[in-house]
Structure formats: structure tokens, C-alpha cells
Scaffold this motif. Structure first.
Motif, PDB file in Angstrom:
ATOM      1  N   LEU A  72       0.808  -1.215   0.000  1.00  0.00           N
ATOM      2  CA  LEU A  72       0.000   0.000   0.000  1.00  0.00           C
ATOM      3  C   LEU A  72       0.843   1.267   0.000  1.00  0.00           C
ATOM      4  N   ALA A  73       2.111   1.143   0.327  1.00  0.00           N
ATOM      5  CA  ALA A  73       2.975   2.321   0.302  1.00  0.00           C
ATOM      6  C   ALA A  73       3.452   2.657  -1.109  1.00  0.00           C
ATOM      7  N   ASP A  74       3.205   1.742  -2.064  1.00  0.00           N
ATOM      8  CA  ASP A  74       3.607   2.024  -3.441  1.00  0.00           C
ATOM      9  C   ASP A  74       2.717   3.120  -4.020  1.00  0.00           C
ATOM     10  N   ARG A  75       3.338   4.130  -4.559  1.00  0.00           N
ATOM     11  CA  ARG A  75       2.586   5.302  -5.041  1.00  0.00           C
ATOM     12  C   ARG A  75       1.637   4.941  -6.165  1.00  0.00           C
ATOM     13  N   TYR A  76       2.119   4.138  -7.125  1.00  0.00           N
ATOM     14  CA  TYR A  76       1.282   3.834  -8.278  1.00  0.00           C
ATOM     15  C   TYR A  76       0.096   2.963  -7.875  1.00  0.00           C
ATOM     16  N   LEU A  77       0.315   1.962  -7.041  1.00  0.00           N
ATOM     17  CA  LEU A  77      -0.768   1.095  -6.594  1.00  0.00           C
ATOM     18  C   LEU A  77      -1.775   1.876  -5.745  1.00  0.00           C
ATOM     19  N   ALA A  78      -1.280   2.753  -4.872  1.00  0.00           N
ATOM     20  CA  ALA A  78      -2.181   3.538  -4.029  1.00  0.00           C
ATOM     21  C   ALA A  78      -3.069   4.439  -4.881  1.00  0.00           C
ATOM     22  N   ASN A  79      -2.518   5.039  -5.925  1.00  0.00           N
ATOM     23  CA  ASN A  79      -3.337   5.865  -6.823  1.00  0.00           C
ATOM     24  C   ASN A  79      -4.353   5.019  -7.587  1.00  0.00           C
ATOM     25  N   ALA A  80      -3.976   3.797  -7.946  1.00  0.00           N
ATOM     26  CA  ALA A  80      -4.915   2.909  -8.635  1.00  0.00           C
ATOM     27  C   ALA A  80      -6.074   2.529  -7.712  1.00  0.00           C
ATOM     28  N   LEU A  81      -5.779   2.271  -6.430  1.00  0.00           N
ATOM     29  CA  LEU A  81      -6.841   1.986  -5.464  1.00  0.00           C
ATOM     30  C   LEU A  81      -7.781   3.185  -5.310  1.00  0.00           C
ATOM     31  N   LEU A  82      -7.214   4.365  -5.252  1.00  0.00           N
ATOM     32  CA  LEU A  82      -8.035   5.570  -5.144  1.00  0.00           C
ATOM     33  C   LEU A  82      -8.935   5.716  -6.373  1.00  0.00           C
ATOM     34  N   ALA A  83      -8.372   5.496  -7.543  1.00  0.00           N
ATOM     35  CA  ALA A  83      -9.174   5.604  -8.767  1.00  0.00           C
ATOM     36  C   ALA A  83     -10.295   4.568  -8.783  1.00  0.00           C
ATOM     37  N   PHE A  84     -10.017   3.364  -8.263  1.00  0.00           N
ATOM     38  CA  PHE A  84     -11.037   2.314  -8.220  1.00  0.00           C
ATOM     39  C   PHE A  84     -12.204   2.725  -7.322  1.00  0.00           C
ATOM     40  N   GLY A  90     -21.311   5.465  -4.052  1.00  0.00           N
ATOM     41  CA  GLY A  90     -21.536   5.170  -2.647  1.00  0.00           C
ATOM     42  C   GLY A  90     -20.296   4.744  -1.892  1.00  0.00           C
ATOM     43  N   HIS A  91     -19.121   4.963  -2.477  1.00  0.00           N
ATOM     44  CA  HIS A  91     -17.874   4.543  -1.821  1.00  0.00           C
ATOM     45  C   HIS A  91     -16.988   5.736  -1.481  1.00  0.00           C
ATOM     46  N   LEU A  92     -17.594   6.882  -1.202  1.00  0.00           N
ATOM     47  CA  LEU A  92     -16.791   8.060  -0.877  1.00  0.00           C
ATOM     48  C   LEU A  92     -15.920   7.851   0.367  1.00  0.00           C
ATOM     49  N   PRO A  93     -16.424   7.250   1.465  1.00  0.00           N
ATOM     50  CA  PRO A  93     -15.531   7.022   2.622  1.00  0.00           C
ATOM     51  C   PRO A  93     -14.317   6.169   2.278  1.00  0.00           C
ATOM     52  N   HIS A  94     -14.516   5.145   1.447  1.00  0.00           N
ATOM     53  CA  HIS A  94     -13.380   4.291   1.049  1.00  0.00           C
ATOM     54  C   HIS A  94     -12.382   5.099   0.212  1.00  0.00           C
ATOM     55  N   ALA A  95     -12.907   5.969  -0.665  1.00  0.00           N
ATOM     56  CA  ALA A  95     -12.019   6.785  -1.493  1.00  0.00           C
ATOM     57  C   ALA A  95     -11.215   7.749  -0.624  1.00  0.00           C
ATOM     58  N   LEU A  96     -11.865   8.357   0.365  1.00  0.00           N
ATOM     59  CA  LEU A  96     -11.144   9.289   1.243  1.00  0.00           C
ATOM     60  C   LEU A  96     -10.092   8.569   2.082  1.00  0.00           C
ATOM     61  N   ARG A  97     -10.415   7.338   2.510  1.00  0.00           N
ATOM     62  CA  ARG A  97      -9.431   6.571   3.279  1.00  0.00           C
ATOM     63  C   ARG A  97      -8.231   6.215   2.404  1.00  0.00           C
ATOM     64  N   ALA A  98      -8.513   5.829   1.147  1.00  0.00           N
ATOM     65  CA  ALA A  98      -7.412   5.534   0.226  1.00  0.00           C
ATOM     66  C   ALA A  98      -6.593   6.791  -0.053  1.00  0.00           C
ATOM     67  N   PHE A  99      -7.256   7.939  -0.119  1.00  0.00           N
ATOM     68  CA  PHE A  99      -6.541   9.211  -0.339  1.00  0.00           C
ATOM     69  C   PHE A  99      -5.637   9.533   0.848  1.00  0.00           C
ATOM     70  N   ASP A 100      -6.138   9.326   2.060  1.00  0.00           N
ATOM     71  CA  ASP A 100      -5.334   9.621   3.256  1.00  0.00           C
ATOM     72  C   ASP A 100      -4.146   8.681   3.385  1.00  0.00           C
ATOM     73  N   ASP A 101      -4.267   7.461   2.837  1.00  0.00           N
ATOM     74  CA  ASP A 101      -3.183   6.485   2.949  1.00  0.00           C
ATOM     75  C   ASP A 101      -2.115   6.646   1.882  1.00  0.00           C
ATOM     76  N   LEU A 102      -2.323   7.594   0.949  1.00  0.00           N
ATOM     77  CA  LEU A 102      -1.336   7.777  -0.106  1.00  0.00           C
ATOM     78  C   LEU A 102       0.001   8.247   0.486  1.00  0.00           C
ATOM     79  N   PRO A 103       1.093   7.663   0.036  1.00  0.00           N
ATOM     80  CA  PRO A 103       2.401   8.124   0.531  1.00  0.00           C
ATOM     81  C   PRO A 103       2.720   9.546   0.070  1.00  0.00           C
ATOM     82  N   ARG A 104       2.256   9.894  -1.119  1.00  0.00           N
ATOM     83  CA  ARG A 104       2.437  11.257  -1.627  1.00  0.00           C
ATOM     84  C   ARG A 104       1.240  11.594  -2.502  1.00  0.00           C
ATOM     85  N   ARG A 105       0.516  12.633  -2.098  1.00  0.00           N
ATOM     86  CA  ARG A 105      -0.711  12.985  -2.804  1.00  0.00           C
ATOM     87  C   ARG A 105      -0.412  14.051  -3.859  1.00  0.00           C
ATOM     88  N   ASP A 106      -0.451  13.617  -5.114  1.00  0.00           N
ATOM     89  CA  ASP A 106      -0.153  14.537  -6.197  1.00  0.00           C
ATOM     90  C   ASP A 106      -1.445  15.164  -6.723  1.00  0.00           C
TER      91      ASP A 106
END
Length: 626
Positions: A72-84, A90-106
């Protein structure tokens, strides 16, 4: 948003194999291979997560596999999870959690979250997120500035909120950030200004574009159509096609058909339809529904039905356009027949409103009550379109108590709702309640329109409130800028005639722009039959005989007046004139609801003739139909 990587010679063998499986649409095999190779590289997992469409359950499994593998610390994989998660409704909380877990938010991640807020119906939070990006405040990431995608989404948020001030701020940010030449951003701005009704600003934003494309033109034309500037929409369409040679698409033709339908331009509508056919847009449901609606609004129901019958794909809009066209044309029996064929799985509100208007046109209150029951079972009676139609139905059928009960329970009332209740009171002999409700509407800050004044003037006429009627009639132009129409003059003439102010009524008609309209003179003519003013009666009868030579009451009244004042020879001459012109009295008609399932129309001295095609239904079939 991250894009799916393309296979290359330098790609690891696992990634290349996964991409080949995705291209062959073997998604389960690609997911299994990605999970198996997760220990060596996270790229296969990211590739599957970015694939569209991806079943949510499969995405959850890949997320769990990435977490177990510590990826999950991989930048590319974390962005792919966020995009998913952003793609899933109805998955806004999951998207925000994935956004907060990003190692670097571009900027891509921030733009994805901004779009997620919009999809979740939270435009205000989307604007707050943009402000955080732009200001670099708490929660912002260093070196991240709003992109064109983020600014376009912010403009859309302002359009949803109908917030002109916030939209102007976004426009300023766009200029400051150097996106003033970006066609996508400027198109979003044009659309935003169109939604808030600032059409001058929309046109100015459009004119700032160096080379506007079809999307930009469509945004401007749609803005004009949305705000009822139909002539301007047609003018810019001509500029788009003839001057700049930009190719219109289905959305452009959809807006143009709407403009032509509202302007009743049947000839130009046919030309536009021919363009739709020659450009190969006949399979576009938006274009076909708009074409159908255009023909229906022009009263060309035969052509509208041809378009409808040729449609391969029909949606609620196309059904409702056809039903609305038949209802507007007075073919209420056809509306009820088509409603039986319509797919009601979506429980479309507008179709129920059209059906209720047809029930009102047929005075079929029993059928309307059954539709009312169905509506309450479906959604619990909370839609202003259907509720307004219910008020209108009960009022027109004389059940004014039911109409008022529905009106009182409506939480959100629009102008149609107010007008239906005001006119319902007025037409059912409750003039004082109609006037009281009109005054209540004004006190609540609702601006009365053309129809509102018809209702209140009708109420004044049937309660004998001469002075109040004069005040309301003068207030139309003085306070609201509404030019009185033929209906308002009819109400005033009826009001003055009822209290024997026949000469004032005659003077009002002579000074009106409708002095040659026979309906106004007919209103005075009817009053002359009950009041003794032979001079006015003779003038009005002669005027009616001039305007409507075949209107029998003019001759009858004039003959009776001559007999009353002893001018027997003139009375005989009127009778001879009536015979020479072959003027005959029209028979009266009555509506009868018999056997609980059939509607008849009866004429004097004639037998009853069945009126409605579905009249043979039994009571059980009628209930099943609803």
C-alpha cells in the motif's frame, strides 16, 4: 487519474502477461495472475484495478491482497486503489481513506477526490477541497496546484450549486493559474454560467476561446436553451455550422430540437431532422427523443409517433415526450392507452403527472384517485410535479376539498401548485378563498405570473369584488410588468357585466388590443340577456354579428331586445336575416360516466355515443391497469 500502462519490451513479464489477459477480456485470469505476482511487483495489481469495468468484489479482494503483501505504500498502486474507489458509487468514505493512505498525494489524486465529492452530491465539499489545493493551507500538499481537470470539476460544482459568486471566484482562479486558453476549462465555465443564468458572462467566456470546438459550441447553445433564449441558440448554431464549419454532434442537435420545438418552428425542425438522418445520428436516443419532443410541441403527432415507432432504444424521456404531446393535443384517451404499454419499472414522475392531466381533461376523477393511491404506495407522496397535477385534477373535477388537502400537505410548492389551487378555488365558487390564497402567495415572496392573475380576476368576477378586480388588473402591469391577455380582459368584462356596468365593459373592450376578438363581445352579450340596457345590447349584438356571422345567440338576443322595446318590424328582419344566413343553434353536450367503466358524450336529441376507446374494461381490469 492514473491510466492503464501499455505493454513494452521493458515491462516485467508478469505485467505484460496481465495486460494481455485484460486485452482479451479474461478478467478473472488477469486478477489471479496479478495476485500471484504481487510479491515481486505491484504493477499487475494496479493494472487490474484500473481496468473498466471492474466488479467491486474483485477490487476488494485485490485491495486485501495488496495490504497483506505490504504494497500500500507504493505510489502507483495507491493511486490505482483511489481511482477504483472513486469510480464506485456510494464509496466516498473508502475513497477518502485511500486518499489519506497515499504516501504522496499529487495533483491527480486531489483531482480524483474532487470528482468523488461531485459524484457523491457534495459540490460544496468539492469547492472546499479546491480551495485547500489552491491556498496551500492545512491539509494541502506541497507543490500541488489545481490542474485543468480540477478547475473544470470546480466549475461544475458551482453549476450544481447555482452559485454565481463562487463561479466567478473559480473563473478568477482559472485566469490567474494560466488556464484561460484551455478549451475544456472554458467549456465548463460556459456551462456553469448557463446554469446560474448569467448568459452574458457565458457568451463572454466563449468569445475568449481562440478556436472553439464542437463541445464549446454545444455548451453555449445548451446554456441559451436552458434559459429559454431559443433565438440566440439558433443564431449560434448557424454560426457554428455555416461560419466556422464545426461539426455538430448528438448533444448539439438535441439542444437545437428543443429550441425549435419551443419556438413551434415545424419547417426548420423538419430540416434539422433531415440533417440528423444524413449525419447518421438516428440511433442516438438523446437526438431521437428531442426530435420526438419537437414534433409533439409543434402539434405534429403523426410525425412524432413515426419517430417514436422507429426508435430502437426508448427511455423515460421519449415515452414522456410522446405522452405529453398527446396530452397537449387533447388526445387524452391515447395517453391512457399508451400508459398501459409503457414500462413503469422506473416509476417516472413526469409520466404520472401527464397521466393525471389527461384524467383531468376527461374528468375521470375515479381513475385519478387510483393513480393517487399508486403514487402514495410508490414514494409516499413527495413530488411537486405529481402533487401539482393532483391538485389540478381534483380542482377541475369539482372535488376542491381533496385538492386543498393535497395542497396543504405539499412541502415544496412551485408556481404551478399555487396557480392550480387558486384557479381551483375560483372555478368552484370559492372566490374569497382564492383571493386569500393569492395574497398569501404574494406575502411568501412568490411572484404571481400570467395564470395567477387569471385565477384571482376570475374569483373577483364571481364574488362581485369590482374594486379589488380593478386593482389586481392594474397591478399586473404596474407592479409585475405583465401585459394583460385576452383571458384577463374576459374576466374584467365578466366582472363589470355582472354588476350591470355594461357601458364600462364596452369601453374596456374598445380600448383593448383585442377589440376584434369575439369572445370579449360574447361576454357582454351574455350579460345583456339578463340586464335591461337596450342601447348596449343592440351595439354588442351587431358587433357580434359582424365578427361571428354564424353565432346564433347574437340574432336571438337582438330579436328579443327589439321585441322588448316594441320594434316588431326590426325583430322580424333579424329573424329573416338569421334564416337567410342559415344560422342554427348548436346542440348542447353532456359527459356521462356510466357503469363505472365507460365514458359517454351525449348530445341533445341524439343517443349517447361511446367516447373512450378503453371503455370496455371491467372494473377489475381498470384497477389492474393502474
Amino acid at each position: 487519474m492514473p491510466s492503464l500502462p501499455s505493454p513494452s519490451p521493458a515491462a516485467p513479464p508478469g505485467v505484460a502477461a496481465v495486460l494481455r489477459l485484460l486485452e482479451s477480456r479474461d478478467l478473472p485470469a488477469a486478477a489471479r495472475l496479478a495476485a500471484a505476482s504481487a510479491s515481486s511487483t505491484p504493477l499487475p495489481l494496479a493494472a487490474v484495478l484500473l481496468h473498466r469495468p471492474l466488479p467491486p468484489r474483485l477490487g476488494y479482494c485485490l485491495h486485501a491482497r495488496a495490504a497483506r503483501s505490504g504494497l500500500l505504500a507504493d505510489r502507483y498502486l495507491a493511486n490505482a486503489l483511489l481511482a477504483f474507489y472513486v469510480r464506485l458509487p456510494g464509496h466516498l468514505p473508502h475513497a477518502l481513506r485511500a486518499f489519506d493512505d497515499l504516501p504522496r498525494r499529487d495533483v491527480v489524486a486531489h483531482s480524483s477526490v474532487l470528482a468523488a465529492f461531485l459524484r457523491a452530491g457534495l459540490p460544496r465539499r468539492a469547492l472546499l477541497h479546491l480551495r485547500t489545493m489552491a491556498a496551500g493551507g492545512i491539509g494541502a500538499d506541497e507543490g500541488v496546484a489545481p490542474s485543468a481537470h480540477a478547475l473544470s470539476a470546480a466549475a461544475k460544482a458551482c453549476a450544481v450549486l447555482r452559485d454565481l459568486r463562487a463561479g466567478a471566484c473559480v473563473h478568477g482562479t482559472i485566469v490567474v493559474r494560466g488556464y484561460g486558453d484551455d478549451g475544456v476549462v472554458l467549456s465548463a465555465l460556459v456551462d456553469m454560467y448557463g446554469h446560474v443564468g448569467a448568459l452574458a458572462d457565458a457568451r463572454r467566456a466563449f468569445e475568449e476561446m481562440r478556436a472553439p470546438d464542437g463541445i464549446c459550441y454545444t455548451s453555449l447553445i445548451s446554456a441559451f436553451v436552458r434559459n429559454d433564449w431559443f433565438e440566440e441558440a439558433l443564431q449560434w448554431f448557424r454560426v457554428m455550422v455555416a461560419t466556422n464549419g464545426v461539426w455538430p454532434d448528438g448533444c448539439t442537435f438535441g439542444s437545437i430540437m428543443t429550441a425549435l420545438g419551443n419556438l413551434k418552428r415545424a419547417s426548420q425542425g423538419r430540416e434539422a431532422h433531415a440533417q440528423v438522418v444524413t449525419r447518421g445520428l438516428c440511433g442516438n436516443v438523446i437526438v431521437e427523443s428531442s426530435t420526438l419532443d419537437m414534433y409533439a410541441k409543434c402539434g405534429m403527432m403523426v410525425d412524432a409517433r413515426k419517430v417514436f415507432d422507429r426508435m430502437k432504444v426508448r427511455n423515460a424521456v421519449s415515452w414522456c415526450a410522446l405522452l405529453g404531446g398527446y396530452c397537449q393535443s387533447g388526445e387524452h384517451e391515447m395517453v391512457l392507452s399508451l400508459f398501459r404499454q409503457m414500462d413503469m419499472e422506473d416509476d417516472d414522475w413526469y409520466s404520472l403527472g401527464t397521466l393525471l392531466r389527461s384524467c383531468a381533461g376527461l374528468s375521470a376523477v375515479k381513475l385519478g384517485k387510483e393513480i393517487h393511491c399508486r403514487f402514495m404506495r410508490m414514494r409516499g407522496c413527495r413530488d411537486v410535479i405529481v402533487e401539482s397535477a393532483l391538485v389540478d385534477l381534483y380542482a377541475k373535477c369539482g372535488v376542491v376539498e381533496y385538492a386543498h388537502r393535497v395542497f396543504e400537505r405539499i412541502s415544496v410548492r412551485n408556481m404551478i401548485t399555487w396557480n392550480a389551487m387558486i384557479c381551483g378555488f375560483a372555478q368552484n365558487g370559492h372566490g374569497e378563498q382564492a383571493i386569500s390564497l393569492f395574497n398569501e402567495m404574494v406575502r411568501e415572496g412568490v411572484k404571481p405570473d400570467y395564470i395567477s392573475f387569471i385565477g384571482v380576476l376570475f374569483a373577483c368576477s364571481h364574488t362581485g369584488m369590482v374594486e379589488e378586480g380593478r386593482n389586481y388588473f392594474n397591478s399586473m402591469t404596474r407592479d409585475y410588468g405583465i401585459a394583460p391577455g385576452i383571458e384577463h380582459y374576459n374576466c374584467m368584462v365578466d366582472l363589470l357585466s355582472r354588476v350591470e356596468l355594461l357601458e364600462e365593459a364596452e369601453d374596456l373592450v374598445n380600448k383593448s388590443p383585442f377589440r376584434d376578438d369575439s369572445s370579449l363581445w360574447a361576454a357582454i352579450l351574455g350579460a345583456c340577456a339578463t340586464h335591461t340596457n337596450p342601447d348596449v345590447a343592440v351595439r354588442v349584438a351587431k358587433k357580434m354579428m359582424e365578427l361571428e356571422p354564424q353565432y346564433h345567440l347574437s340574432y336571438v338576443l337582438l330579436e328579443n331586445v327589439y321585441r322588448t322595446i316594441g320594434r316588431w318590424e326590426d325583430a322580424v328582419e333579424v329573424r329573416k336575416l338569421m334564416k337567410s344566413r342559415k344560422v342554427k343553434k348548436e346542440p348542447g353536450t353532456s359527459w356521462i360516466d356510466a357503469n363505472k367503466s365507460k365514458l359517454y358524450m351525449c348530445k341533445a336529441k341524439e343517443g349517447a355515443s361511446q367516447l373512450v376507446a378503453f371503455g370496455d374494461m371491467s372494473t377489475d381490469e381498470e384497477v389492474q391497469f393502474i
